[in-house]
Structures are given as C-alpha cells and as structure tokens.
Enzyme design. Structure first.
Site, PDB file in Angstrom:
ATOM      1  N   GLY A   1      33.324  39.297  40.871  1.00  0.00           N
ATOM      2  CA  GLY A   1      32.973  38.894  39.508  1.00  0.00           C
ATOM      3  C   GLY A   1      33.054  40.052  38.542  1.00  0.00           C
TER       4      GLY A   1
ATOM      5  N   LYS B   1      40.300  47.644  48.181  1.00  0.00           N
ATOM      6  CA  LYS B   1      39.908  47.644  49.607  1.00  0.00           C
ATOM      7  C   LYS B   1      41.115  47.681  50.539  1.00  0.00           C
ATOM      8  CE  LYS B   1      40.100  43.220  48.145  1.00  0.00           C
ATOM      9  NZ  LYS B   1      39.560  42.370  47.143  1.00  0.00           N
TER      10      LYS B   1
ATOM     11  N   ASP C   1      40.862  40.052  53.802  1.00  0.00           N
ATOM     12  CA  ASP C   1      40.001  40.712  52.816  1.00  0.00           C
ATOM     13  C   ASP C   1      38.746  41.300  53.489  1.00  0.00           C
ATOM     14  OD1 ASP C   1      39.112  40.926  49.800  1.00  0.00           O
ATOM     15  OD2 ASP C   1      37.450  39.921  50.811  1.00  0.00           O
TER      16      ASP C   1
ATOM     17  N   LYS D   1      37.499  45.322  54.178  1.00  0.00           N
ATOM     18  CA  LYS D   1      36.197  45.831  53.757  1.00  0.00           C
ATOM     19  C   LYS D   1      35.412  46.408  54.944  1.00  0.00           C
ATOM     20  CE  LYS D   1      35.954  42.577  49.873  1.00  0.00           C
ATOM     21  NZ  LYS D   1      35.605  41.193  49.512  1.00  0.00           N
TER      22      LYS D   1
ATOM     23  N   GLY E   1      38.758  27.264  40.688  1.00  0.00           N
ATOM     24  CA  GLY E   1      39.052  28.692  40.512  1.00  0.00           C
ATOM     25  C   GLY E   1      38.272  29.587  41.465  1.00  0.00           C
TER      26      GLY E   1
ATOM     27  N   GLU F   1      32.858  52.283  45.457  1.00  0.00           N
ATOM     28  CA  GLU F   1      31.720  51.375  45.676  1.00  0.00           C
ATOM     29  C   GLU F   1      32.116  49.914  45.437  1.00  0.00           C
ATOM     30  OE1 GLU F   1      28.270  52.700  46.487  1.00  0.00           O
ATOM     31  OE2 GLU F   1      28.534  50.664  47.202  1.00  0.00           O
TER      32      GLU F   1
ATOM     33  N   VAL G   1      37.852  42.541  36.412  1.00  0.00           N
ATOM     34  CA  VAL G   1      36.952  43.687  36.624  1.00  0.00           C
ATOM     35  C   VAL G   1      37.160  44.737  35.520  1.00  0.00           C
ATOM     36  CG1 VAL G   1      36.267  45.516  38.223  1.00  0.00           C
ATOM     37  CG2 VAL G   1      36.928  43.270  39.115  1.00  0.00           C
TER      38      VAL G   1
ATOM     39  N   GLU H   1      41.985  31.301  45.567  1.00  0.00           N
ATOM     40  CA  GLU H   1      43.306  31.607  45.007  1.00  0.00           C
ATOM     41  C   GLU H   1      44.294  30.492  45.356  1.00  0.00           C
ATOM     42  OE1 GLU H   1      44.152  34.681  43.630  1.00  0.00           O
ATOM     43  OE2 GLU H   1      42.390  35.892  44.154  1.00  0.00           O
TER      44      GLU H   1
HETATM   45  N1  HSE Z   1      38.424  37.616  47.151  1.00  0.00           N
HETATM   46  C1  HSE Z   1      37.187  38.258  47.430  1.00  0.00           C
HETATM   47  C2  HSE Z   1      36.143  37.250  47.828  1.00  0.00           C
HETATM   48  C3  HSE Z   1      36.625  39.054  46.286  1.00  0.00           C
HETATM   49  O1  HSE Z   1      36.407  36.043  47.839  1.00  0.00           O
HETATM   50  O2  HSE Z   1      35.042  37.668  48.143  1.00  0.00           O
HETATM   51  C4  HSE Z   1      37.306  40.358  46.100  1.00  0.00           C
HETATM   52  O3  HSE Z   1      37.233  41.166  47.234  1.00  0.00           O
END
Ligand code: HSE
Length: 423
Positions: free
Chosen positions: A297, A99, A195, A199, A181, A123, A16, A184
């Site tokens: 991305g 996040k 994750d 969010k 890829g 954002e 990023v 992870e």
């Molecule tokens: N690892 C997250 C996803 C992206 O797979 O959407 C970053 O928050």
C-alpha cells in the site's frame, strides 16, 4: 543561512513513490529533486507537483552529482540492478523496496556497496509497513533467532481468507480479487509464492546472520488449495495460510520454504486475515514475538522507505562511515536442508473408490513408509460411489510421505491435496 538540504532522487513514481513524495513534501531538510518515470505526461495525484523535476531517463537521477540518496521503487531485476550499481559508484546511498533484486543479487549488491562505503537499506522490501529489518538489526541484535513463520503476501492471504469465509473456489476468488484490484492481471508472482520466497530469503539472511540463497528456498503456491480443504481444515481446528518459514537447526543448517500450511486456530497467524501480513520470530532471549500490519500500500510502504531515508539522512555529513547496522555483508552462506529431508506433519485428502479395505490399505502403505497417522476421517460415501478420506499424520520424513502418496495413487486412489501442518 539556509541549512543544506538532503537531496533525494526517486526512480519510480507509482503507488509507493507517490506515497513517499507526498509524505516528504512538508520536510524542510529533505527534498526530492529528481524523479524518473515512464510517462512524464501521466497525471499525478500530488498537490503542487512540479513536473519539471520529472525525467524519463533513470540515469539522469543516478548521475546527478547533487543527489545524496537514490530511492529505487521500480522493482524487478533490470534496469534496477544496473541503476543501483551506477548510483553507488557515483557516491549515493540507496533505499529500495525491491525484494526480487535483493533475493537474487543481494550478495553482490551489498558487497559492492560495502566496497564503495555506501549502504543499501530495504525495510520496505519485506512486509511493506511492518518494521522488521531495523528491529532485527538493532533492538533484537542480542538474540539468536532460530525460527520465523510469516504471512508475507497480502494477495494470497486475501484469496485464502475469502475462500475460507465464503467457501468459494480459488478460481472464483481470484477473479473477484482481480476485479477489485487486489490481485494482479498476471497473479503468478503472488499466487505461486515467488513474492513470499524473495521476502523470506532476505528476512532469513538478516535474522540468521548467514546468507540464504534463493535457489535453496523451497516454494509452492496456493493454486491447488481447494474450498474442501478449507472446510476440512476448519473441522480439524486449523486455517490454511501461505506460510513463509525459516528454521535454523542446532547444527546451523537452514530450512527455508514457502508453501500452504494448516495453522492451528490457537496460533496468532491463523487470525491474520485479508491483506494483512505478520511475522512471528522465535529466538533467545526474547522468546516469541509477532509483528503484524499492512504488507503493501501507498502509505504503509512509504513509511518504511522514509524511515530508511531518515536513518541515512541522520548520519550524512557526520562521519564518512555509516552505522554498521546499516550494512548487510555476511561471510557465511547457510547450508540449506533439502525439502525431501525435512520432517513434517501432513494433511492429505484422498478420493477413494468405495471398496472394502480401502482405509486399511492406506493405513498399511503409511505404516510401510514409517508414517504414523494422527487422524483419519471419512464422513460419507458420495453418489458416485467414492469417498473423501482426510488424513493427518504425525511427524514424517518428506521423502517417506512422497513415496506413500505414489503408492496410494498406484492403488487406484486420487490424492487431491497434500498440505503440511504447523508443528
Ligand atoms: N504483491 C505483494 C502482496 C505486495 O500481495 O503482498 C508487494 O510485495
């Protein structure tokens, strides 16, 4: 006379950070003057990159008196938490994509920023390139938003889409996704729903204008979803997605969760595939809207980071108090409903011995637990003399469903899957 440039300090030059750097290069009024990285000698995929702005000491960025905005792109709680606080103390505004930090320490950080008359914009932390936070705070500000259903994790959506398309198992698709890829090496944060939980915690806080505590967000990942469940769901007119949802009832109580869900094929979210993210919001007066796009991305996430940088840059020097919509303090913490008290529809996959009366017994257990069945399907008896029975319930209280599952299992059946169904 050369106009004063706005100076940015970047912490982190990964995917990023690189996207942010490249995109800001042509700007004449904004300059990234210092970048903290782990390894100064790592080759950078950036044209005309001047290595002299690199440092391995993040505090050189947050303590630099020339820097106006610190952009934190390293993720995780520490050292990001301490660095952001120090930067705020030093008079900098913050842009972050973190996040986890916001979900765990947002309240403290936003109050700290408010005390120092600084803002933290984020954002990029929720659904990468999809504009959500600013639209909710600005053009949707007149709405009472009471429902969010969202696909907020690209990795899990990729895995579930592949399982659906290929009829493959979770384990096989995960391996393939790791090879490409898309997942992870340690996929826990994504596949166990952490994750998405981070969010939805922040997203629901902004949408409901009440602070949601991460510990009150119910979370289940996708590791138990089977290829057979995908097939069964398809037959019944659904897709299985990892859904982050937040609802506010008429008394102001919040129900915030992340778990796999059967989504009707008629619903927009059922058609959000692979790494794409989407967020459906319902509120008054707008009704229902869905925003979708790339949730991660280099350039999509950079788009959100740069939007935040430009929003702050536009205000700098004009006033000593930034726009209220940039602030994120909430006086009220939401009362959250425990998942066992929620009402849901369920998909259940039961493997039963081929005995007489098995289906009747399952029906009786459900009736005794105040559960009405919408559908029950057994296609055939397998060679091992067992049968897979697929059940869809009507609306049921979660604790009744859990009781019934225990009793169905005590009766010698195996409950392979219990997945909630979109209502
Ligand atoms: N690892 C997250 C996803 C992206 O797979 O959407 C970053 O928050």
């Amino acid at each position: 006379m050369e106009k004063n440039k706005i100076k940015i300090g970047l912490i982190g030059l990964g995917t990023v950070g690189t996207g942010v750097f490249k995109t800001l290069q042509p700007y004449e009024n904004i300059e990234i003057t210092k970048v903290a990285v782990k390894n100064i000698n790592k080759p950078r995929n950036i044209e005309n990159f001047d290595n002299s702005i690199l440092t391995t000491d993040c505090y050189e960025v947050v303590n630099d008196p020339e820097i106006d905005i610190v952009c934190e792109l390293i993720g995780g709680v520490e050292p990001a938490f301490s660095l952001i606080k120090k930067a705020i103390e030093n008079g900098k505004h913050i842009v972050t994509a973190n996040k986890e930090l916001l979900a765990k320490h947002g309240e403290e950080l936003f109050n700290f920023a408010e005390k120092h008359n600084k803002v933290i914009l984020y954002e990029a932390a929720i659904a990468g390139g999809i504009p959500l936070i600013m639209p909710i705070k600005t053009i949707l500000a007149g709405n009472k938003i009471n429902k969010i259903e969202a696909i907020l994790n690209g990795t899990t959506n990729y895995i579930l889409t592949k399982m659906d398309v290929q009829g493959a198992s979770y384990a096989d698709v995960l391996k393939e996704a790791q090879g490409l890829g898309y997942a992870e090496t340690d996929p826990t944060g994504d596949v166990e729903g952490f994750d998405a939980a981070y969010k939805i915690t922040t997203l629901a806080t902004i949408a409901f204008k009440k602070r949601i505590k991460l510990e009150n967000v119910y979370r289940e990942g996708i590791t138990n979803v089977r290829a057979q469940d995908m097939l069964a769901a398809n037959d019944l007119g659904y897709k299985i997605k990892l859904i982050a949802s937040a609802k506010l009832d008429e008394n102001g109580n919040a129900d915030v969760r992340v778990h796999p869900m059967l989504i009707s094929k008629k619903s927009t979210l059922a058609h959000i595939d692979y790494v794409t993210n989407a967020v459906s919001l319902s509120g008054h007066p707008v009704g229902s809207i869905t925003l979708s796009g790339p949730g991660a991305g280099e350039f999509p996430t950079a788009s959100s980071v740069i939007g935040d940088i430009l929003a702050i840059a536009a205000e700098l020097g004009k006033t000593d108090y930034l726009l209220p919509m940039m602030r994120c303090c909430h006086d009220e913490t939401a009362n959250c409903i425990d998942v066992k008290d929620t009402i849901n529809k369920y998909y259940i996959s039961i493997n039963a011995k081929n005995n007489k009366g098995v289906i009747g017994k399952i029906g009786t257990i459900c009736a005794e637990n105040d559960i009405s069945l919408a559908s029950i399907v057994q296609r055939c008896v397998s060679e091992d003399n067992t049968a897979d029975i697929t059940v869809i319930t009507e609306l049921v209280q979660e604790k009744n469903m859990q009781n019934a599952i225990k009793q169905i299992e005590q009766d010698g059946n195996i409950v392979n899957s219990l997945i909630r169904v979109q209502v």
